[in-house]
Design a protein around this motif. Structure first.
Motif, PDB file in Angstrom:
ATOM      1  N   ALA A  42       1.893  38.374  38.662  1.00  0.00           N
ATOM      2  CA  ALA A  42       0.655  37.728  38.223  1.00  0.00           C
ATOM      3  C   ALA A  42       0.932  36.336  37.668  1.00  0.00           C
ATOM      4  O   ALA A  42       0.166  35.388  37.903  1.00  0.00           O
ATOM      5  N   LEU A  43       2.024  36.193  36.916  1.00  0.00           N
ATOM      6  CA  LEU A  43       2.396  34.883  36.387  1.00  0.00           C
ATOM      7  C   LEU A  43       2.730  33.927  37.523  1.00  0.00           C
ATOM      8  O   LEU A  43       2.313  32.762  37.525  1.00  0.00           O
ATOM      9  N   ARG A  44       3.479  34.420  38.504  1.00  0.00           N
ATOM     10  CA  ARG A  44       3.869  33.572  39.628  1.00  0.00           C
ATOM     11  C   ARG A  44       2.638  33.122  40.423  1.00  0.00           C
ATOM     12  O   ARG A  44       2.523  31.955  40.815  1.00  0.00           O
ATOM     13  N   PHE A 104       3.825  25.550  34.119  1.00  0.00           N
ATOM     14  CA  PHE A 104       4.831  25.132  33.146  1.00  0.00           C
ATOM     15  C   PHE A 104       5.586  26.336  32.586  1.00  0.00           C
ATOM     16  O   PHE A 104       6.812  26.334  32.477  1.00  0.00           O
ATOM     17  N   VAL A 105       4.849  27.397  32.245  1.00  0.00           N
ATOM     18  CA  VAL A 105       5.480  28.586  31.673  1.00  0.00           C
ATOM     19  C   VAL A 105       6.417  29.230  32.691  1.00  0.00           C
ATOM     20  O   VAL A 105       7.558  29.585  32.375  1.00  0.00           O
ATOM     21  N   PHE A 106       5.936  29.360  33.925  1.00  0.00           N
ATOM     22  CA  PHE A 106       6.732  29.998  34.963  1.00  0.00           C
ATOM     23  C   PHE A 106       7.988  29.187  35.273  1.00  0.00           C
ATOM     24  O   PHE A 106       9.093  29.729  35.334  1.00  0.00           O
ATOM     25  N   ARG A 107       7.816  27.877  35.439  1.00  0.00           N
ATOM     26  CA  ARG A 107       8.931  27.043  35.866  1.00  0.00           C
ATOM     27  C   ARG A 107       9.872  26.662  34.724  1.00  0.00           C
ATOM     28  O   ARG A 107      11.093  26.789  34.839  1.00  0.00           O
ATOM     29  N   TYR A 116       3.621  39.904  29.939  1.00  0.00           N
ATOM     30  CA  TYR A 116       3.898  38.697  29.153  1.00  0.00           C
ATOM     31  C   TYR A 116       2.884  38.575  28.021  1.00  0.00           C
ATOM     32  O   TYR A 116       1.677  38.776  28.218  1.00  0.00           O
ATOM     33  N   LYS A 117       3.417  38.255  26.847  1.00  0.00           N
ATOM     34  CA  LYS A 117       2.588  38.051  25.662  1.00  0.00           C
ATOM     35  C   LYS A 117       2.783  36.622  25.162  1.00  0.00           C
ATOM     36  O   LYS A 117       3.795  35.987  25.430  1.00  0.00           O
ATOM     37  N   LEU A 118       1.811  36.161  24.421  1.00  0.00           N
ATOM     38  CA  LEU A 118       1.886  34.838  23.814  1.00  0.00           C
ATOM     39  C   LEU A 118       1.693  34.966  22.311  1.00  0.00           C
ATOM     40  O   LEU A 118       0.684  35.503  21.855  1.00  0.00           O
ATOM     41  N   HIS A 119       2.685  34.500  21.555  1.00  0.00           N
ATOM     42  CA  HIS A 119       2.595  34.465  20.090  1.00  0.00           C
ATOM     43  C   HIS A 119       2.256  33.030  19.685  1.00  0.00           C
ATOM     44  O   HIS A 119       2.981  32.099  20.036  1.00  0.00           O
ATOM     45  N   ILE A 120       1.186  32.855  18.957  1.00  0.00           N
ATOM     46  CA  ILE A 120       0.800  31.533  18.445  1.00  0.00           C
ATOM     47  C   ILE A 120       1.013  31.545  16.941  1.00  0.00           C
ATOM     48  O   ILE A 120       0.420  32.349  16.227  1.00  0.00           O
ATOM     49  N   GLU A 121       1.859  30.661  16.502  1.00  0.00           N
ATOM     50  CA  GLU A 121       2.233  30.647  15.085  1.00  0.00           C
ATOM     51  C   GLU A 121       1.643  29.436  14.389  1.00  0.00           C
ATOM     52  O   GLU A 121       1.637  28.331  14.922  1.00  0.00           O
TER      53      GLU A 121
END
Length: 692
Positions: free
Chosen positions: A56-58, A69-72, A95-100
């Motif tokens: 899915a990311l690809r 950008f994330v994939f590459r 895949y998860k995204l942590h926003i700090e």
């Protein structure tokens, strides 16, 4: 992370201009711009689902510029795990995204961490890297983000923005009306036309509204070439003009920074004080608090180890690995608008740089004089090897915006921020003073005779804030606590021997000024001003000041101490100091046996080195009794603070301080404050002692 050139960024912008973000990325960007992000506490994070699988990311990377950008760049275009746990390479990955939200979140900056997640417990795959994400509307405010390799002039544009923001919104940073100006300033109005600066008398500027800068810098060790100085022999020459080419590099760079910022005057210590005129030196050193408090901007050459390190050219905003990536996208799939831009920077710059703001990397931050220069200036720009930092009385922030704090940069150790101007209550004010003194005790001075002048400005500032009288680094209102300052030498190999005869001009043994400078770090020993008493639930002191006076050869704290006298009345008991060891870690912690008081159990930190096995006849002087509630027993915990003194060979009837300590806690069920609650003293033990 791949390093894009300016051309690559431009190409990427054109390519991505019409590409919308996927729903996951839209959710993430929208979250940073919404109200929920402002409610996120500092140093905490929120976790959002990003993509359900590698495939899915690809696939998303083909259409979504941020996923590309994330994939590459983040994951290198491949799975990072190798089937640990089940041993099957095609384990399902999501895949998860942590926003700090860190210190910089109030400036529209967030740290993104993308994580590869397996459906079962697995070894840590390692963080592929953290990234700062900047919203498009915030880009123009950051010169550091406008270009991949911004010029110094472009980056310097951040400073007027800081000054404007500080002047508009910060009440504590307003220019102060000070009682004394520096006697001399450097006039910079001829820099462009004549390539020179002139040393002028500030009295010639009477009636004008003058804004001047100050330079805070490190002269360097004695082995370094000294900076350019104004002496009696060249004062007239400097008044006629000093060619820019003749200025020490720190000075020349500071002058150019001032001109670029529109400032016409600067105060530099070695040029504005006649260095071989003791009367002039003492008079100007005594005004140090007003000189720095009255400055419009303090320029700190933090990256220069001596006077020749310079400011311009030492800063390089980004290491090669730390480059910007522009993510440009359409606001919606059907939009023909130019698009919205988000910049992404690998998060190695901000945190790693500010954590190195300590005297190990920057000797400047370990110098004794620098403490009051940073603490007293209403606003300072620190030029480091990585970037510029801004410090005023209401915030500390970085040039790239990845760091923001409403507190003061740690006074010496780095990696932390402290409240260094809290005078809201007497207790808070003395905690502030304790903080300053502890930092000062860890700093270096080239000349031991500077120990009082280098903190004279802070003493003057503090005495005005509290309307209190300074007594050689302590305070009249809290002297009964301040006398019990403690010093652990720890790893220092050669502490001074016990005092026998104090030389003229030295500080008395009861003042902490007598054991400084010593340098080192917080790990080399603990210094605590004796303010433990006010921190207890209650306290009691039988100590009274009967007589005190001091005489200086010239300006107070800026000249030689000619004479001092302190007589106190308190409980006094004979004791034996038992020295169990010396020369080892924490060897200063020793035991004291009080004669005629078998229940006494007390330890002390010695100010001086005694041979191991020594048994020294001393007296202990009561300072105060601290009382704390003991919830477990329902009673009270008592701790007796005391001084350890011994007779002065050259002053019959007088005593030298050799250490301080406190008794081990005693638990009692009752506390009668009116009675005092003493267990080893009564009025029969009261006596007067003169300390020298």
């Amino acid at each position: 992370m791949n390093e894009p050139s300016a051309a690559v960024i431009s190409e990427s912008r054109a390519k991505n201009a019409s590409r919308p973000l996927c729903s996951s990325c839209q959710t993430a960007i929208a979250w940073t711009q919404g109200p929920d992000s402002r409610q996120l506490q500092e140093d905490s994070h929120v976790t959002l689902p990003f993509q359900p699988s590698f495939e899915a990311l690809r696939e998303s990377a083909l259409e979504c510029s941020l996923c590309e950008f994330v994939f590459r760049d983040v994951f290198g275009g491949k799975l990072r795990h190798n089937g640990w746990g089940a041993g099957i390479e095609d384990d399902p990955v999501s895949y998860k995204l942590h926003i700090e939200s860190e210190k910089g979140f109030r400036r529209g900056l967030f740290k993104f961490d993308w994580e590869e997640a397996l459906p079962y417990p697995s070894p840590n795959l390692g963080n592929p890297g953290s990234y700062w994400v900047v919203d498009s509307k915030d880009i123009e405010r950051r010169a550091a983000w406008k270009e991949v390799d911004p010029t110094f002039d472009l980056r310097l544009q951040t400073v007027p923005e800081w000054i404007s923001d500080c002047g508009t919104h910060h009440k504590r940073c307003a220019d102060e009306a000070v009682s004394a100006w520096p006697r001399r300033l450097l006039d910079l109005t001829s820099v462009e036309s004549l390539q020179m600066v002139k040393l002028i008398e500030s009295c010639t500027l009477t009636g004008q509204s003058i804004r001047y800068a100050t330079l805070s810098h490190c002269w360097g060790p004695r082995t370094s070439k000294p900076p350019l100085k104004t002496l009696k022999s060249n004062q007239a020459e400097h008044s006629n003009g000093i060619a820019l080419d003749h200025l020490t590099l720190n000075f020349r760079d500071a002058v150019l920074v001032c001109r670029k910022l529109g400032l016409h005057y600067i105060w530099i210590d070695s040029l504005c004080i006649i260095q071989d005129d003791s009367a002039d030196w003492e008079a100007e050193a005594a005004k140090m608090a007003d000189i720095y408090r009255g400055s419009h901007l303090n320029i700190a050459a933090a990256a220069a180890a001596d006077a020749h390190g310079g400011i311009i050219g030492v800063t390089s905003l980004q290491d090669p690995k730390d480059r910007l990536t522009s993510i440009r996208y359409a606001s919606s799939p059907a939009s023909d608008a130019p698009g919205t831009e988000t910049l992404v920077l690998q998060a190695g710059l901000g945190p790693s740089e500010y954590r190195q703001l300590n005297h190990v990397r920057y000797p400047y931050l370990g110098r004794g004089w620098v403490l009051q220069e940073l603490a007293l200036s209403p606003r300072t720009v620190l030029f480091t090897a990585g970037q510029m930092f801004w410090q005023c009385r209401e915030c500390f922030t970085s040039e790239d915006g990845t760091l923001w704090s409403d507190k003061f940069l740690s006074l010496g150790d780095g990696d932390q921020f402290v409240s260094a101007f809290d005078f809201s209550t007497p207790r808070a004010a003395h905690q502030t003073w304790n903080l300053w003194v502890k930092s000062y005790s860890q700093r270096q001075l080239t000349y031991a005779s500077d120990v009082a002048p280098a903190i004279a400005g802070l003493i003057d500032f503090f005495s005005k804030e509290l309307v209190d009288t300074a007594i050689l680094g302590s305070w009249k209102e809290t002297l009964r606590y301040d006398l019990s300052w403690s010093l652990s030498w720890r790893t220092l190999e050669h502490p001074p021997p016990p005092p026998t005869r104090r030389r003229r001009g030295e500080f008395p043994s009861w003042s902490w000024l007598s054991v400084l400078p010593r340098g080192g770090t917080s790990s080399d020993g603990d210094f605590e001003l004796g303010t433990q008493g006010p921190y207890h639930d209650d306290n009691w002191s039988a100590l009274r000041v009967e007589a005190w006076d001091e005489t200086w050869a010239g300006a107070r704290y800026a000249s030689r101490l000619a004479r001092s006298r302190l007589v106190v009345s308190t409980f006094v008991r004979d004791a034996t100091l038992v020295v169990h060891s010396s020369g080892e870690w924490r060897s200063a912690l020793q035991h004291v046996d009080v004669l005629g008081a078998p229940g006494w159990a007390g330890d002390c930190f010695l100010d001086y080195l005694f041979p191991a096995g020594s048994r020294v006849a001393v007296k202990i002087l009561h300072v105060n009794l601290g009382v704390m509630k003991a919830p477990s027993s329902g009673g009270f915990l008592f701790s007796e603070h005391f001084l350890v003194v011994r007779p002065a060979d050259d002053r019959p009837g007088c005593y030298y301080r050799v250490g301080s300590g406190r008794s081990k806690g005693l638990v009692r069920q009752e506390w009668d404050r009116d009675r005092g609650g003493y267990f080893f003293y009564d009025e029969a033990h009261r006596g007067s002692v003169e300390l020298v």
